[in-house]
Design an enzyme around this catalytic site. Structure first.
Site, PDB file in Angstrom:
ATOM      1  N   LYS A 147     112.703  92.595 -12.761  1.00 55.98           N
ATOM      2  CA  LYS A 147     111.909  91.630 -13.536  1.00 55.98           C
ATOM      3  C   LYS A 147     110.590  91.291 -12.841  1.00 55.98           C
ATOM      4  O   LYS A 147     109.690  90.741 -13.472  1.00 55.98           O
ATOM      5  CB  LYS A 147     112.713  90.357 -13.814  1.00 55.98           C
ATOM      6  CG  LYS A 147     112.992  89.488 -12.609  1.00 55.98           C
ATOM      7  CD  LYS A 147     113.711  88.206 -13.032  1.00 55.98           C
ATOM      8  CE  LYS A 147     113.978  87.306 -11.840  1.00 55.98           C
ATOM      9  NZ  LYS A 147     114.644  86.048 -12.239  1.00 55.98           N
ATOM     10  N   ARG A 162     109.508  75.748  -6.585  1.00 56.06           N
ATOM     11  CA  ARG A 162     109.516  77.068  -5.968  1.00 56.06           C
ATOM     12  C   ARG A 162     110.537  77.051  -4.842  1.00 56.06           C
ATOM     13  O   ARG A 162     111.126  76.036  -4.540  1.00 56.06           O
ATOM     14  CB  ARG A 162     108.134  77.424  -5.426  1.00 56.06           C
ATOM     15  CG  ARG A 162     107.181  77.892  -6.507  1.00 56.06           C
ATOM     16  CD  ARG A 162     106.226  78.960  -5.994  1.00 56.06           C
ATOM     17  NE  ARG A 162     106.930  80.097  -5.427  1.00 56.06           N
ATOM     18  CZ  ARG A 162     106.346  81.042  -4.700  1.00 56.06           C
ATOM     19  NH1 ARG A 162     105.059  80.966  -4.441  1.00 56.06           N
ATOM     20  NH2 ARG A 162     107.023  82.052  -4.225  1.00 56.06           N
ATOM     21  N   ARG A 196     109.039  80.689 -18.876  1.00 52.68           N
ATOM     22  CA  ARG A 196     109.994  81.199 -19.868  1.00 52.68           C
ATOM     23  C   ARG A 196     111.197  80.272 -19.989  1.00 52.68           C
ATOM     24  O   ARG A 196     111.622  79.923 -21.102  1.00 52.68           O
ATOM     25  CB  ARG A 196     110.460  82.603 -19.459  1.00 52.68           C
ATOM     26  CG  ARG A 196     111.643  83.130 -20.279  1.00 52.68           C
ATOM     27  CD  ARG A 196     112.217  84.404 -19.652  1.00 52.68           C
ATOM     28  NE  ARG A 196     112.751  84.185 -18.323  1.00 52.68           N
ATOM     29  CZ  ARG A 196     113.961  83.716 -18.055  1.00 52.68           C
ATOM     30  NH1 ARG A 196     114.785  83.385 -19.038  1.00 52.68           N
ATOM     31  NH2 ARG A 196     114.368  83.562 -16.797  1.00 52.68           N
ATOM     32  N   ARG A 197     111.756  79.870 -18.861  1.00 52.78           N
ATOM     33  CA  ARG A 197     112.916  78.982 -18.890  1.00 52.78           C
ATOM     34  C   ARG A 197     112.529  77.605 -19.439  1.00 52.78           C
ATOM     35  O   ARG A 197     113.261  77.017 -20.235  1.00 52.78           O
ATOM     36  CB  ARG A 197     113.507  78.850 -17.480  1.00 52.78           C
ATOM     37  CG  ARG A 197     114.240  80.110 -17.015  1.00 52.78           C
ATOM     38  CD  ARG A 197     114.592  80.055 -15.543  1.00 52.78           C
ATOM     39  NE  ARG A 197     115.451  81.179 -15.143  1.00 52.78           N
ATOM     40  CZ  ARG A 197     115.514  81.659 -13.911  1.00 52.78           C
ATOM     41  NH1 ARG A 197     114.786  81.115 -12.950  1.00 52.78           N
ATOM     42  NH2 ARG A 197     116.317  82.670 -13.634  1.00 52.78           N
ATOM     43  N   ARG A 247     116.257  75.480  -3.711  1.00 53.97           N
ATOM     44  CA  ARG A 247     116.391  75.011  -5.095  1.00 53.97           C
ATOM     45  C   ARG A 247     117.676  74.202  -5.293  1.00 53.97           C
ATOM     46  O   ARG A 247     117.660  73.131  -5.886  1.00 53.97           O
ATOM     47  CB  ARG A 247     116.335  76.204  -6.055  1.00 53.97           C
ATOM     48  CG  ARG A 247     114.970  76.859  -6.066  1.00 53.97           C
ATOM     49  CD  ARG A 247     114.904  78.064  -6.988  1.00 53.97           C
ATOM     50  NE  ARG A 247     113.638  78.756  -6.800  1.00 53.97           N
ATOM     51  CZ  ARG A 247     112.885  79.237  -7.790  1.00 53.97           C
ATOM     52  NH1 ARG A 247     113.269  79.098  -9.044  1.00 53.97           N
ATOM     53  NH2 ARG A 247     111.755  79.861  -7.531  1.00 53.97           N
ATOM     54  N   CYS A 275     104.426  88.873 -15.830  1.00 58.64           N
ATOM     55  CA  CYS A 275     105.788  88.485 -15.444  1.00 58.64           C
ATOM     56  C   CYS A 275     106.032  86.981 -15.575  1.00 58.64           C
ATOM     57  O   CYS A 275     107.169  86.547 -15.747  1.00 58.64           O
ATOM     58  CB  CYS A 275     106.066  88.888 -13.994  1.00 58.64           C
ATOM     59  SG  CYS A 275     105.897  90.635 -13.663  1.00 58.64           S
TER      60      CYS A 275
END
Length: 319
Positions: free
Chosen positions: A81, A151, A129-130, A157, A244
């Site tokens: 990806k 990030r 996108r999410r 995370r 991307c």
């Protein structure tokens, strides 16, 4: 081929090292040669900017590709990806191994599911996108969430949740599987809720285009169904002229009649990050038997999405 060790170029992150180590073992088995990992730092690893700000496209792969072209490594492993859609001259995509779980997952406090998060819940993700799809789902189902750009690696995370800064974070199932942390997931997001990034869950193994022996050896790791699926997904991304980090989701899956696989369905979505506007379509056709057929499937769906206004929903267009 000689018995000299093959040099595998990899990013330094724990996830990259884990997936490269798995590929190294497989390559060693098919070639009979030892494989040594060569750690390479990419711009995406050192920059502290959000991926949407630095463009996203190629930030994790350019340094690896440069090392390949200079002959410093024999082959490289990427998360597919992360690959720009254009294949650079001098390099070959020698293998796309069988895909891992392509879904996105939630790691939330108190083992909560996505739909059980409290009103105003803060959900961390660095992916437009999410954000677009989570916010769209929340709007249409009466949920009240706040997407927060973050990030960092998996530890960082998940640490935001453990420390109480965020209620949940979104990660890729494939990455957590590969580093043995899938048991920390509190909810698997259905692809009907959030379509993954094009190529999510798949790996790309690249080497020099003129190394015919190595290309042939690495080809033993190629999974034709995975390659056809990700080729269609990436063709959609390219035809939308999206990088991307654009808010584009895509997934090609195989449809079977009993035990016989007879069709491939490609789904695509693009939306504004606040979830207020989305274009989501799908197309179904025979399972592609060639690269050109897989590319055509992606272009066909992209044309339909553009006709419905997809271009106006993407913040970042590929330059």
């Amino acid at each position: 081929m000689s018995s000299k060790a093959l040099r595998l170029g990899t990013r330094r992150s724990r996830l990259a090292m884990a997936q490269s180590g798995q590929v190294a073992d497989a390559v060693s088995q098919v070639t009979g040669r030892p494989v040594e990992l060569v750690e390479i730092t990419t711009y995406g690893d050192t920059s502290r900017e959000h991926l949407a700000q630095i463009g996203g496209t190629g930030v994790f792969v350019t340094a690896l590709r440069d090392a390949l072209l200079r002959g410093e490594v024999d082959f490289a492993v990427h998360s597919l990806k992360d690959l720009p859609t254009a294949q650079p001259e001098g390099l070959a995509l020698a293998a796309v191994p069988e895909r891992e779980d392509p879904r996105d997952v939630i790691v939330a406090r108190d083992a909560l599911k996505f739909t059980d998060l409290p009103r105003g819940a803060r959900i961390g993700t660095g992916s437009p996108r999410r954000m677009a799809q989570l916010n769209s789902y929340a709007r249409s189902h009466g949920l009240d969430i706040r997407t927060v750009p973050i990030r960092g690696n998996v530890d960082t995370r998940i640490g935001y949740v453990r420390d109480g800064e965020l209620d949940a974070v979104v990660l890729a199932a494939a990455g957590l599987n590969r580093i043995g942390r899938i048991d920390e997931v509190t909810d698997f997001l259905s692809v009907d809720t959030v379509l993954p990034a094009p190529g999510q869950g798949a790996l790309a193994i690249e080497c020099a285009a003129d190394n015919a022996d190595l290309i042939a050896a690495l080809g033993a790791l190629d999974d034709p169904f995975t390659r056809a699926a990700v080729t269609a997904e990436r063709s959609l991304l390219a035809a939308l002229e999206a990088g991307c980090s654009a808010p584009v989701g895509a997934l090609a899956d195989l449809l079977a009649d009993g035990q016989i696989v007879n069709e491939m369905r490609l789904r695509g979505t693009v939306g504004t990050t606040d979830g207020s506007r989305t274009v989501q379509l799908s197309t179904t056709g025979p399972v592609p038997e060639t690269y050109d057929q897989a590319m055509a499937l992606g272009r066909e769906l992209a044309a339909e999405m553009l006709a419905q206004g997809a271009a106006g929903l993407m913040g970042e267009r590929a330059q």
